[in-house]
Design an enzyme around this catalytic site. Structure first.
Site, short mmCIF file in Angstrom:
data_model
loop_
_atom_site.label_atom_id
_atom_site.label_comp_id
_atom_site.label_asym_id
_atom_site.label_seq_id
_atom_site.Cartn_x
_atom_site.Cartn_y
_atom_site.Cartn_z
CE LYS A 259 -7.28 2.08 10.57
NZ LYS A 259 -6.12 1.35 10.26
N GLY B 210 0.67 -1.18 -0.10
CA GLY B 210 -0.02 0.04 -0.12
C GLY B 210 0.80 1.14 0.06
CB SER C 160 -6.80 7.13 11.49
OG SER C 160 -7.52 8.52 10.96
CB ALA C 161 -6.13 12.27 13.17
CG LEU D 77 -7.44 18.61 -0.40
CD1 LEU D 77 -8.66 19.42 -1.55
CD2 LEU D 77 -7.05 19.59 0.34
NE ARG E 97 -15.46 14.80 3.15
CZ ARG E 97 -14.16 14.52 2.94
NH1 ARG E 97 -13.95 13.84 1.72
NH2 ARG E 97 -13.04 14.74 3.73
NE ARG F 92 -9.83 17.49 7.83
CZ ARG F 92 -10.83 18.36 8.09
NH1 ARG F 92 -10.69 19.50 8.57
NH2 ARG F 92 -12.07 18.02 7.72
CG ASP G 184 -7.47 -11.67 3.79
OD1 ASP G 184 -7.50 -11.35 5.08
OD2 ASP G 184 -8.14 -11.06 2.86
CG ASN H 145 -12.97 8.45 -0.86
OD1 ASN H 145 -14.10 8.74 -1.41
ND2 ASN H 145 -12.61 7.30 -0.56
CE1 TYR I 54 -9.78 3.57 8.01
CE2 TYR I 54 -10.26 5.89 8.95
CZ TYR I 54 -9.28 4.88 8.44
OH TYR I 54 -8.07 5.22 8.66
P1 NAD Z 1 -3.54 1.24 1.22
O1 NAD Z 1 -4.95 0.93 1.03
O2 NAD Z 1 -2.69 2.12 0.29
O3 NAD Z 1 -2.77 0.21 2.06
C1 NAD Z 1 -3.53 -0.50 2.96
C2 NAD Z 1 -3.15 -2.05 2.25
O4 NAD Z 1 -3.67 -2.99 3.16
C3 NAD Z 1 -3.41 -2.04 0.58
O5 NAD Z 1 -2.30 -2.60 0.18
C4 NAD Z 1 -4.31 -3.28 0.75
O6 NAD Z 1 -4.28 -4.19 -0.34
C5 NAD Z 1 -3.91 -4.17 2.12
N1 NAD Z 1 -5.16 -5.04 2.76
C6 NAD Z 1 -6.19 -4.54 3.01
N2 NAD Z 1 -6.93 -5.69 3.62
C7 NAD Z 1 -6.17 -6.66 3.60
C8 NAD Z 1 -6.22 -7.99 4.21
N3 NAD Z 1 -7.29 -8.32 4.94
N4 NAD Z 1 -5.09 -8.54 4.20
C9 NAD Z 1 -3.94 -8.16 3.67
N5 NAD Z 1 -3.75 -7.14 3.24
C10 NAD Z 1 -4.87 -6.35 3.23
O7 NAD Z 1 -3.67 2.62 2.57
P2 NAD Z 1 -2.81 3.55 3.31
O8 NAD Z 1 -3.05 5.01 2.77
O9 NAD Z 1 -1.45 3.10 3.01
O10 NAD Z 1 -2.99 3.30 4.56
C11 NAD Z 1 -2.19 2.11 5.44
C12 NAD Z 1 -2.76 2.11 6.83
O11 NAD Z 1 -2.85 3.58 7.36
C13 NAD Z 1 -4.42 1.73 7.05
O12 NAD Z 1 -4.74 0.95 8.04
C14 NAD Z 1 -5.17 3.12 7.16
O13 NAD Z 1 -6.21 2.88 7.49
C15 NAD Z 1 -4.11 3.95 7.94
N6 NAD Z 1 -4.36 5.34 7.72
C16 NAD Z 1 -4.19 5.84 6.36
C17 NAD Z 1 -4.44 7.45 6.35
C18 NAD Z 1 -4.31 7.91 5.00
O14 NAD Z 1 -4.98 9.02 4.88
N7 NAD Z 1 -3.90 7.37 3.85
C19 NAD Z 1 -4.70 8.02 7.58
C20 NAD Z 1 -4.77 7.42 8.72
C21 NAD Z 1 -4.55 6.16 9.16
C1 UD1 Z 2 -10.56 11.90 5.85
C2 UD1 Z 2 -11.38 11.09 6.81
C3 UD1 Z 2 -10.74 10.43 7.90
C4 UD1 Z 2 -9.44 10.09 7.34
C5 UD1 Z 2 -8.55 10.70 6.65
C6 UD1 Z 2 -7.33 10.12 6.18
C7 UD1 Z 2 -13.63 11.64 6.21
C8 UD1 Z 2 -14.88 12.38 6.87
N1 UD1 Z 2 -12.64 11.55 6.77
O1 UD1 Z 2 -10.11 13.06 6.64
O2 UD1 Z 2 -11.45 9.50 8.59
O3 UD1 Z 2 -8.79 9.43 8.51
O4 UD1 Z 2 -9.63 11.24 5.43
O5 UD1 Z 2 -7.76 9.18 4.99
O6 UD1 Z 2 -13.88 11.20 5.15
N2 UD1 Z 2 -11.83 18.38 0.78
C9 UD1 Z 2 -12.45 19.09 -0.20
N3 UD1 Z 2 -12.54 18.63 -1.53
C10 UD1 Z 2 -12.40 17.26 -1.79
C11 UD1 Z 2 -11.78 16.53 -0.73
C12 UD1 Z 2 -11.88 17.10 0.49
O7 UD1 Z 2 -12.77 20.25 -0.11
O8 UD1 Z 2 -12.69 16.80 -3.02
C13 UD1 Z 2 -11.56 19.07 1.92
C14 UD1 Z 2 -12.21 18.18 3.35
O9 UD1 Z 2 -13.52 19.00 3.54
C15 UD1 Z 2 -11.41 18.53 4.19
C16 UD1 Z 2 -9.77 18.55 3.68
O10 UD1 Z 2 -10.04 18.67 2.28
O11 UD1 Z 2 -11.59 19.78 4.74
C17 UD1 Z 2 -9.31 17.10 3.77
O12 UD1 Z 2 -10.25 15.99 3.34
P1 UD1 Z 2 -9.48 14.59 3.19
O13 UD1 Z 2 -8.20 14.69 2.70
O14 UD1 Z 2 -10.76 13.95 2.75
O15 UD1 Z 2 -9.10 14.30 4.75
P2 UD1 Z 2 -10.07 13.98 6.07
O16 UD1 Z 2 -11.44 14.75 5.72
O17 UD1 Z 2 -9.20 15.23 7.22
#
Ligand code: NAD
Ligand code: UD1
Length: 340
Positions: free
Chosen positions: A153, A11, A125-126, A200, A292, A231, A59, A198, A149
C-alpha cells in the site's frame, strides 16, 4: 452521466460503493478476477438499486484485458479496490502480494495513461502509518509498514505521488481506510471472508451465528481503558459515501491528496463484543489470549481533512455497525455461497 470503473468491483467495499454510486446517478462498471469474491454480490447490488451493474471478469495485471475495457466504455474515473489484503498471507507470499497489488496498479495506471483516463481513487489503509507515535493519526504522520501487505500500500502511494509529479494533469485521491465493518442495511450485501476470518468483526459475527465456538481476544494488557486493543471502526456505507465525495472532489481538483476515512472515535475489542451482544441480544463467548504479533495498542483517525475538503462526515453509529453486520450474517450464514 459519468461512468466509473470499479476494479475489484465484486468485493466487500466495492459492492457497497457500487450501490452509493448508482444511487447518485453514476454508471458503474465492475471489473474483478473473483479471486476473493463472487459475482453474486453484484446481482445483489442490482436488487438493491434496481440497476444492473456491468461486470467484466478480468485481472488488473492483464493490460490487454484492461485496454479492451477502456476502449469499450467511455470511462471517466477509476476507483481502484482490486488487491489482496490478508496480512498473514502476505508475509508467506510476499511476491504474490507485490505482483497483485503493486504490479497490478502499475499496469492499471499505464493503461489509464494510454487511454487518457487520469482520475483515480485508490484504496489505501491506515496500515501505512505503521505503529503511529500519536493518536489521532493525521495524514501528515510518518509512514512505514511492518509487513508486505502494508509495504504494497505504501509503495503504491509513492508510485502515485511520482506519477502526479511527472504529469500534474492526473487527479488522484488516496483514501486511507481505518477499520471497515457492517453491511448495507438490506442485509443483501456484506463481508464474505474466505475461511477463518482474520478481522475482528466477521469473527464476532461467525461466533454469534454458531460457526465458531468463541472469540479469542488478542491481549488484555495494552495501555487502554480495558487493556484490549482500540481501533477506529467505520460503517462500510460511510466509507462508500467517502468514495462518492472523493470522485466529486476530483472533478474540481488536479494533483494528489490523501484522506483518512475513519470516525475519529476509538473502541476496544471488548466494547465491540459488548455492543454486538447487547444490540443484537445474542451471546458472544470469548477468551483472552496472548497479543497478536504486529498489533498496535491504539489506532484512530483524525478525519478533519476529509470533513473539510471532501465535505464528508460519518453518519452511522456503533449500534448501526453491529446491527447491520449481524443482519447480513444472520440472513447469509454461508455468505454468497449457495446452500442447497
Ligand atoms: P475484497 O477482497 O472484498 O475486495 C478486493 C477485490 O479485488 C476482490 O473482489 C478480489 O477478487 C479483487 N481482486 C484481487 N486481485 C485482483 C486482480 N489482480 N484483478 C482483479 N481483481 C482482483 O476486499 P475489501 O475489503 O473490499 O478491500 C478493498 C480494497 O480496500 C483492497 O485494496 C484492500 O486492501 C483495501 N482495504 C481494505 C480494508 C479492510 O479492512 N477491508 C482496510 C484498508 C484497505
Ligand atoms: C488489520 C491488519 C491491517 C489491515 C486491517 C484491515 C494486522 C496486524 N493488521 O488491522 O493491516 O489494514 O486489518 O483489514 O492484521 N482482534 C481480536 N481477535 C480476533 C481478531 C482481532 O482480539 O480474532 C483484535 C485485534 O487484536 C485488534 C482488533 O481486534 O485489536 C481489530 O483487529 P482487526 O479487525 O484484525 O484489524 P486491525 O488489527 O486493526
Amino acid at each position: 452521466m459519468s461512468t466509473i470503473l470499479l476494479t475489484g468491483g465484486a468485493g466487500y467495499i466495492a459492492s457497497h460503493t457500487a450501490v452509493v454510486l448508482q444511487q447518485a446517478g453514476f454508471r458503474v462498471i465492475a471489473l474483478d478476477n473473483l479471486v476473493n469474491s463472487s459475482e453474486e454480490s453484484l446481482r445483489r447490488v442490482a436488487q438493491i438499486t434496481g440497476q444492473a451493474v456491468e461486470f467484466i471478469k478480468a485481472d488488473i495485471r492483464d493490460a490487454d484485458a484492461l485496454r479492451e475495457v477502456f476502449n469499450r466504455f467511455a470511462i471517466d474515473a477509476v476507483v481502484h479496490f482490486a488487491g489482496l489484503k490478508a496480512v498473514g498471507e502476505s508475509t508467506q507470499l510476499p511476491l504474490k502480494y507485490y505482483d497483485y497489488n503493486v504490479a497490478g496498479t502499475v499496469t492499471l495506471c499505464q493503461v489509464m495513461a494510454e487511454c487518457n483516463v487520469k482520475q483515480i481513487v485508490f484504496s489505501s489503509s491506515a496500515t501505512v502509518y505503521g505503529a503511529a507515535a500519536e493518536v489521532p493519526i493525521h495524514e501528515r504522520a510518518p509512514r512505514s509498514a511492518t509487513n508486505p501487505y502494508g509495504q504494497s500500500k505504501l509503495m503504491i502511494e509513492l508510485i502515485l505521488e511520482d506519477l502526479v509529479a511527472a504529469d500534474p494533469s492526473w487527479r488522484v485521491a488516496v483514501l486511507r481506510y481505518f477499520n471497515p465493518v457492517g453491511a448495507h442495511e438490506s442485509g443483501l450485501i456484506g463481508e464474505d471472508p474466505n475461511g477463518i476470518p482474520n478481522n475482528l468483526m466477521p469473527f464476532i459475527s461467525q461466533v454469534a451465528v454458531g460457526k465458531r465456538e468463541q472469540l479469542q481476544v488478542f491481549g488484555s494488557d495494552y495501555p487502554t481503558q480495558d487493556g484490549t486493543g482500540v481501533r477506529d471502526y467505520i460503517h462500510v456505507m460511510d466509507l462508500a459515501n467517502g468514495h462518492l465525495q472523493a470522485l466529486r472532489y476530483l472533478q474540481k481538483h488536479h494533483g494528489i491528496e490523501a484522506f483518512n476515512l475513519g470516525t475519529g472515535q476509538g473502541y476496544s475489542v471488548l466494547d465491540m463484543v459488548k455492543a454486538f451482544s447487547e444490540t443484537n441480544d445474542i451471546a458472544v463467548p470469548y477468551q483472552i489470549v496472548d497479543r497478536r504479533p504486529g498489533d498496535v495498542a491504539v489506532c484512530y483517525a483524525d478525519a478533519t481533512k476529509a470533513r473539510q475538503l471532501l465535505d464528508w462526515q460519518t453518519q452511522y453509529s456503533l449500534v448501526d455497525m453491529v446491527r447491520d453486520a449481524w443482519r447480513w450474517q444472520r440472513q447469509n450464514p454461508e455468505g454468497y455461497r449457495q446452500i442447497d
